[in-house]
Scaffold this active site. Structure first.
Site, PDB file in Angstrom:
ATOM      1  N   GLY A 265       0.810  -1.217   0.000  1.00  0.00           N
ATOM      2  CA  GLY A 265       0.000   0.000   0.000  1.00  0.00           C
ATOM      3  C   GLY A 265       0.840   1.263   0.000  1.00  0.00           C
ATOM      4  O   GLY A 265       2.075   1.210   0.108  1.00  0.00           O
ATOM      5  N   ASP A 266       0.160   2.405  -0.190  1.00  0.00           N
ATOM      6  CA  ASP A 266       0.791   3.726  -0.185  1.00  0.00           C
ATOM      7  C   ASP A 266       1.862   3.882  -1.263  1.00  0.00           C
ATOM      8  O   ASP A 266       2.847   4.600  -1.076  1.00  0.00           O
ATOM      9  CB  ASP A 266       1.379   4.037   1.205  1.00  0.00           C
ATOM     10  CG  ASP A 266       0.333   3.949   2.293  1.00  0.00           C
ATOM     11  OD1 ASP A 266      -0.817   4.315   2.024  1.00  0.00           O
ATOM     12  OD2 ASP A 266       0.670   3.508   3.413  1.00  0.00           O
TER      13      ASP A 266
ATOM     14  N   LYS B 282      -0.899   5.441  -5.575  1.00  0.00           N
ATOM     15  CA  LYS B 282      -1.993   5.134  -6.514  1.00  0.00           C
ATOM     16  C   LYS B 282      -2.833   6.379  -6.827  1.00  0.00           C
ATOM     17  O   LYS B 282      -3.156   6.646  -7.977  1.00  0.00           O
ATOM     18  CB  LYS B 282      -2.893   4.039  -5.923  1.00  0.00           C
ATOM     19  CG  LYS B 282      -2.168   2.722  -5.687  1.00  0.00           C
ATOM     20  CD  LYS B 282      -3.025   1.706  -4.962  1.00  0.00           C
ATOM     21  CE  LYS B 282      -3.276   2.025  -3.500  1.00  0.00           C
ATOM     22  NZ  LYS B 282      -2.113   1.897  -2.613  1.00  0.00           N
TER      23      LYS B 282
ATOM     24  N   GLY C   4      -5.816   5.829   2.055  1.00  0.00           N
ATOM     25  CA  GLY C   4      -5.538   7.258   2.071  1.00  0.00           C
ATOM     26  C   GLY C   4      -4.757   7.547   0.815  1.00  0.00           C
ATOM     27  O   GLY C   4      -3.599   7.143   0.702  1.00  0.00           O
ATOM     28  N   HIS C   5      -5.405   8.153  -0.157  1.00  0.00           N
ATOM     29  CA  HIS C   5      -4.770   8.398  -1.463  1.00  0.00           C
ATOM     30  C   HIS C   5      -4.515   9.897  -1.616  1.00  0.00           C
ATOM     31  O   HIS C   5      -5.452  10.693  -1.618  1.00  0.00           O
ATOM     32  CB  HIS C   5      -5.663   7.871  -2.597  1.00  0.00           C
ATOM     33  CG  HIS C   5      -5.820   6.370  -2.563  1.00  0.00           C
ATOM     34  ND1 HIS C   5      -6.542   5.667  -3.485  1.00  0.00           N
ATOM     35  CD2 HIS C   5      -5.306   5.436  -1.725  1.00  0.00           C
ATOM     36  CE1 HIS C   5      -6.479   4.371  -3.207  1.00  0.00           C
ATOM     37  NE2 HIS C   5      -5.746   4.214  -2.134  1.00  0.00           N
TER      38      HIS C   5
ATOM     39  N   GLN D  37      -5.088  -0.244  -1.029  1.00  0.00           N
ATOM     40  CA  GLN D  37      -4.103  -1.105  -0.378  1.00  0.00           C
ATOM     41  C   GLN D  37      -3.095  -1.599  -1.432  1.00  0.00           C
ATOM     42  O   GLN D  37      -2.882  -0.909  -2.415  1.00  0.00           O
ATOM     43  CB  GLN D  37      -4.762  -2.290   0.348  1.00  0.00           C
ATOM     44  CG  GLN D  37      -5.570  -1.904   1.583  1.00  0.00           C
ATOM     45  CD  GLN D  37      -6.901  -1.238   1.272  1.00  0.00           C
ATOM     46  OE1 GLN D  37      -7.733  -1.805   0.591  1.00  0.00           O
ATOM     47  NE2 GLN D  37      -7.122  -0.045   1.761  1.00  0.00           N
TER      48      GLN D  37
HETATM   49  P1  GDP Z   1      -1.615   5.688  -2.163  1.00  0.00           P
HETATM   50  O1  GDP Z   1      -2.313   5.227  -0.935  1.00  0.00           O
HETATM   51  O2  GDP Z   1      -1.074   4.562  -2.980  1.00  0.00           O
HETATM   52  O3  GDP Z   1      -2.443   6.623  -3.008  1.00  0.00           O
HETATM   53  O4  GDP Z   1      -0.351   6.515  -1.665  1.00  0.00           O
HETATM   54  P2  GDP Z   1      -0.323   7.572  -0.437  1.00  0.00           P
HETATM   55  O5  GDP Z   1      -0.973   8.832  -0.883  1.00  0.00           O
HETATM   56  O6  GDP Z   1      -0.782   6.960   0.822  1.00  0.00           O
HETATM   57  O7  GDP Z   1       1.245   7.751  -0.245  1.00  0.00           O
HETATM   58  C1  GDP Z   1       2.056   8.240  -1.242  1.00  0.00           C
HETATM   59  C2  GDP Z   1       2.748   9.520  -0.712  1.00  0.00           C
HETATM   60  O8  GDP Z   1       3.852   9.830  -1.540  1.00  0.00           O
HETATM   61  C3  GDP Z   1       1.855  10.741  -0.762  1.00  0.00           C
HETATM   62  O9  GDP Z   1       2.197  11.590   0.313  1.00  0.00           O
HETATM   63  C4  GDP Z   1       2.226  11.394  -2.081  1.00  0.00           C
HETATM   64  O10 GDP Z   1       1.986  12.799  -2.101  1.00  0.00           O
HETATM   65  C5  GDP Z   1       3.682  11.097  -2.172  1.00  0.00           C
HETATM   66  N1  GDP Z   1       4.224  10.896  -3.525  1.00  0.00           N
HETATM   67  C6  GDP Z   1       3.637  10.302  -4.595  1.00  0.00           C
HETATM   68  N2  GDP Z   1       4.502  10.199  -5.616  1.00  0.00           N
HETATM   69  C7  GDP Z   1       5.663  10.738  -5.192  1.00  0.00           C
HETATM   70  C8  GDP Z   1       6.954  10.872  -5.775  1.00  0.00           C
HETATM   71  O11 GDP Z   1       7.221  10.482  -6.912  1.00  0.00           O
HETATM   72  N3  GDP Z   1       7.926  11.460  -5.007  1.00  0.00           N
HETATM   73  C9  GDP Z   1       7.677  11.892  -3.742  1.00  0.00           C
HETATM   74  N4  GDP Z   1       8.691  12.438  -3.076  1.00  0.00           N
HETATM   75  N5  GDP Z   1       6.481  11.764  -3.150  1.00  0.00           N
HETATM   76  C10 GDP Z   1       5.493  11.182  -3.872  1.00  0.00           C
HETATM   77  P1  IMO Z   2      -3.805   2.618   0.668  1.00  0.00           P
HETATM   78  O1  IMO Z   2      -4.983   2.425  -0.249  1.00  0.00           O
HETATM   79  C1  IMO Z   2      -1.160   0.899   3.706  1.00  0.00           C
HETATM   80  C2  IMO Z   2      -2.928  -2.030   6.441  1.00  0.00           C
HETATM   81  C3  IMO Z   2      -3.084  -1.655   7.899  1.00  0.00           C
HETATM   82  C4  IMO Z   2      -2.952  -3.012   8.556  1.00  0.00           C
HETATM   83  C5  IMO Z   2      -3.652  -3.936   7.561  1.00  0.00           C
HETATM   84  C6  IMO Z   2      -5.103  -4.267   7.921  1.00  0.00           C
HETATM   85  O2  IMO Z   2      -3.681   4.016   1.175  1.00  0.00           O
HETATM   86  O3  IMO Z   2      -2.573   2.090   0.058  1.00  0.00           O
HETATM   87  P2  IMO Z   2      -7.351  -2.843   7.827  1.00  0.00           P
HETATM   88  O4  IMO Z   2      -7.722  -1.545   8.476  1.00  0.00           O
HETATM   89  O5  IMO Z   2      -7.427  -2.811   6.324  1.00  0.00           O
HETATM   90  O6  IMO Z   2      -8.082  -4.021   8.387  1.00  0.00           O
HETATM   91  O7  IMO Z   2      -5.796  -3.072   8.224  1.00  0.00           O
HETATM   92  O8  IMO Z   2      -3.614  -3.283   6.304  1.00  0.00           O
HETATM   93  N1  IMO Z   2      -3.544  -1.094   5.474  1.00  0.00           N
HETATM   94  C7  IMO Z   2      -2.855  -0.254   4.694  1.00  0.00           C
HETATM   95  N2  IMO Z   2      -1.533  -0.002   4.628  1.00  0.00           N
HETATM   96  N3  IMO Z   2      -1.999   1.517   2.853  1.00  0.00           N
HETATM   97  C8  IMO Z   2      -3.323   1.257   2.885  1.00  0.00           C
HETATM   98  O9  IMO Z   2      -4.192   1.765   1.972  1.00  0.00           O
HETATM   99  C9  IMO Z   2      -3.814   0.359   3.861  1.00  0.00           C
HETATM  100  N4  IMO Z   2      -5.041  -0.103   4.180  1.00  0.00           N
HETATM  101  C10 IMO Z   2      -4.863  -1.004   5.161  1.00  0.00           C
HETATM  102  O10 IMO Z   2      -2.076  -0.767   8.307  1.00  0.00           O
HETATM  103  O11 IMO Z   2      -1.601  -3.396   8.607  1.00  0.00           O
HETATM  104 MG    MG Z   3      -2.262   5.478   1.159  1.00  0.00          MG
END
Ligand code: GDP
Ligand code: IMO
Ligand code: MG
Length: 432
Positions: A13-14, A17, A41-42, A233
């Site tokens: 995750g994170d 996306k 959290g996107h 995720q």
């Molecule tokens: P998601 O859950 O897959 O949508 O990703 P998140 O938003 O949780 O986490 C990605 C984090 O990295 C966010 O704070 C974005 O603003 C940041 N981000 C995305 N792409 C880049 C990149 O290429 N470089 C940097 N430094 N940050 C990025």
């Molecule tokens: P995005 O879409 C990162 C993790 C939680 C925990 C496990 C189970 O932003 O990439 P849950 O609440 O789903 O039952 O938790 O999955 N988890 C994530 N980790 N990014 C996420 O979403 C996540 N959604 C759940 O931290 O380990």
């Molecule tokens: Mg996220």
């Protein structure tokens, strides 16, 4: 007939996306979420503004596209209301372009308590969930006890009261278990207030059109329209293929887009697999390439690796190509997207795990369990030691970075077509 493309995370995750869905949206007519809920959290950044989306698809900022929350998603009306109202306040009224599947299951206030009670009853073995009620809501779905968005329109109060009562009994028995293990019971304090707000959320939800999303999407496809599905995720959190039991409760893999939207497998076109140039994980569970030293801390500091939902520190480590080969295989990835390479700008050397050593034997295949006894086998590559965030095209990439990309493409046998070099929408470089 038009095809459906899917964008999903290949790690824990994170991966970024939300950012890339926003960038790709102008090429599509419809953007839809197919699984997960407000555990996601996107983050999106453009024009100096930053937004974090939880349940709402990341296609809402690019013109009047149709955005759909599919049947595979679990929706908390209260959190949804907060998210949508905040967007409305910043000038993004979604009522006419965001549609919600009648079959999406609802997260009830007591699901959140159940999430906490489940965790407490697990004692030291807890998952470290986001606490949003995700697991209990999917459990109710599968055990045929769930409440769906479509239920709001029919005898809702009675259905809600029955579900709540059932949950209270379950929480009481989980509390007994937690106390036996020396843990704490989950309190019902504040439930009435939470319920009041939640019911306001249910009312608010009615401003949006509830649809039979499987019919709507397939009709659009018949008319030649294109769909981008946004995963939440990551594949290593998939309930079947992830690091079970330290996973989420939905199918995050590409097949989840079929069941989570009612799209037949033969309609899937491109599968965009997104990964960070390194690796992170939030919550408990195994992570073979995790770094506990200064290097891990440096990645966290430069990459701002703190959870968008819970603010928790993300665990950081080197990129894991054994895991990536596995997740590329499971999803049928056709194009790779590499994120956050700029975070590694100042590292003199960069490591990539190419194999695991288990009981002295080397393997390139992802094993049944990654819980214990895995020693990552690393290849060390030279860093590029320059600022990637200013690059405007591939031609601006330093040679060492081009070499890193070529190395990954060879190891992963899949082209990397987009490199992200910063959080902003504009810091996105297409390669071919
Ligand atoms: P998601 O859950 O897959 O949508 O990703 P998140 O938003 O949780 O986490 C990605 C984090 O990295 C966010 O704070 C974005 O603003 C940041 N981000 C995305 N792409 C880049 C990149 O290429 N470089 C940097 N430094 N940050 C990025
Ligand atoms: P995005 O879409 C990162 C993790 C939680 C925990 C496990 C189970 O932003 O990439 P849950 O609440 O789903 O039952 O938790 O999955 N988890 C994530 N980790 N990014 C996420 O979403 C996540 N959604 C759940 O931290 O380990
Ligand atoms: Mg996220």
């Amino acid at each position: 007939m038009a095809k459906v493309d899917v964008l999903l995370g290949l790690q824990w995750g994170d991966e970024g996306k939300g950012k890339v869905v926003d960038v790709l949206t102008p090429r599509y007519d419809i953007v839809s979420r197919f699984q997960g809920g407000p555990n996601a959290g996107h983050t999106l950044e453009f024009n100096g503004e930053k937004y974090v989306l939880r349940s709402i698809p990341s296609g809402i900022f690019q013109g009047g596209k149709v955005n759909i929350i599919g049947n595979g998603v679990v929706l908390d009306p209260l959190l949804f209301m907060k998210e949508a109202m905040e967007l409305a306040q910043s000038g993004h009224d979604l009522t006419q372009r965001l549609f919600i599947s009648k079959k999406a299951h609802m997260i009830l206030p007591t699901h959140r308590l159940l999430d906490k009670a489940n965790e407490a009853a697990k004692g030291k073995a807890k998952i470290g969930t986001t606490g949003k009620g995700i697991g209990p809501t999917y459990t109710d779905k599968v055990s045929r006890n769930g409440l769906r968005v479509g239920d709001i329109l029919d005898n809702f109060e009675q259905k809600y009261a029955a579900a709540k009562q059932r949950h209270i009994e379950m929480i009481n028995s989980l509390n007994d278990l937690a106390i036996q293990k020396g843990g704490e019971a989950v309190s019902f304090d504040g439930l009435d207030e939470l319920e009041k707000e939640w019911l306001q959320g249910v009312e608010y939800l009615k401003k949006f059109q509830f649809i039979d999303s499987e019919h709507v999407i397939n009709k659009h496809l018949k008319e030649g329209k294109s769909v981008l599905c946004e995963g939440a995720q990551g594949t290593l959190l998939d309930v079947d293929f992830g690091s079970y039991p330290f996973v989420t409760s939905s199918n995050t893999v590409c097949a989840g887009a079929c069941t989570g939207l009612g799209i037949a497998p033969n309609k899937i076109g491109d599968v965009f697999g997104i990964f960070k140039a390194y690796c992170t994980r939030v919550g408990a569970g195994p992570f073979p390439t995790e770094l506990f030293d200064e290097t891990g801390k440096k990645i966290r500091d430069i990459g701002h690796e703190y959870g968008a939902v819970t603010g928790r520190e993300r665990r950081c480590g080197w990129i894991d190509l054994v895991a990536l080969r596995y997740t590329i295989m499971l999803n049928g990835v056709t194009q790779l997207i590499m994120m956050k390479s700029d975070v590694l700008d100042t590292f003199p050397t960069i490591k990539a795990c190419v194999a695991y050593k288990i009981n002295g034997e080397e393997t390139r295949d992802f094993p049944f369990s990654i819980e214990e006894g895995i020693e990552p086998v690393y290849v060390e590559l030279p860093g590029w030691n320059c600022d990637l965030t200013q690059c405007k095209s591939e031609a601006d990439f330093p040679q060492a970075f081009k070499d890193y990309i070529a190395f990954l493409e060879k190891e992963l046998e899949t082209p990397i077509t987009i490199c992200s070099v910063g959080p902003d929408r504009d810091q996105t470089i297409e390669r071919r």
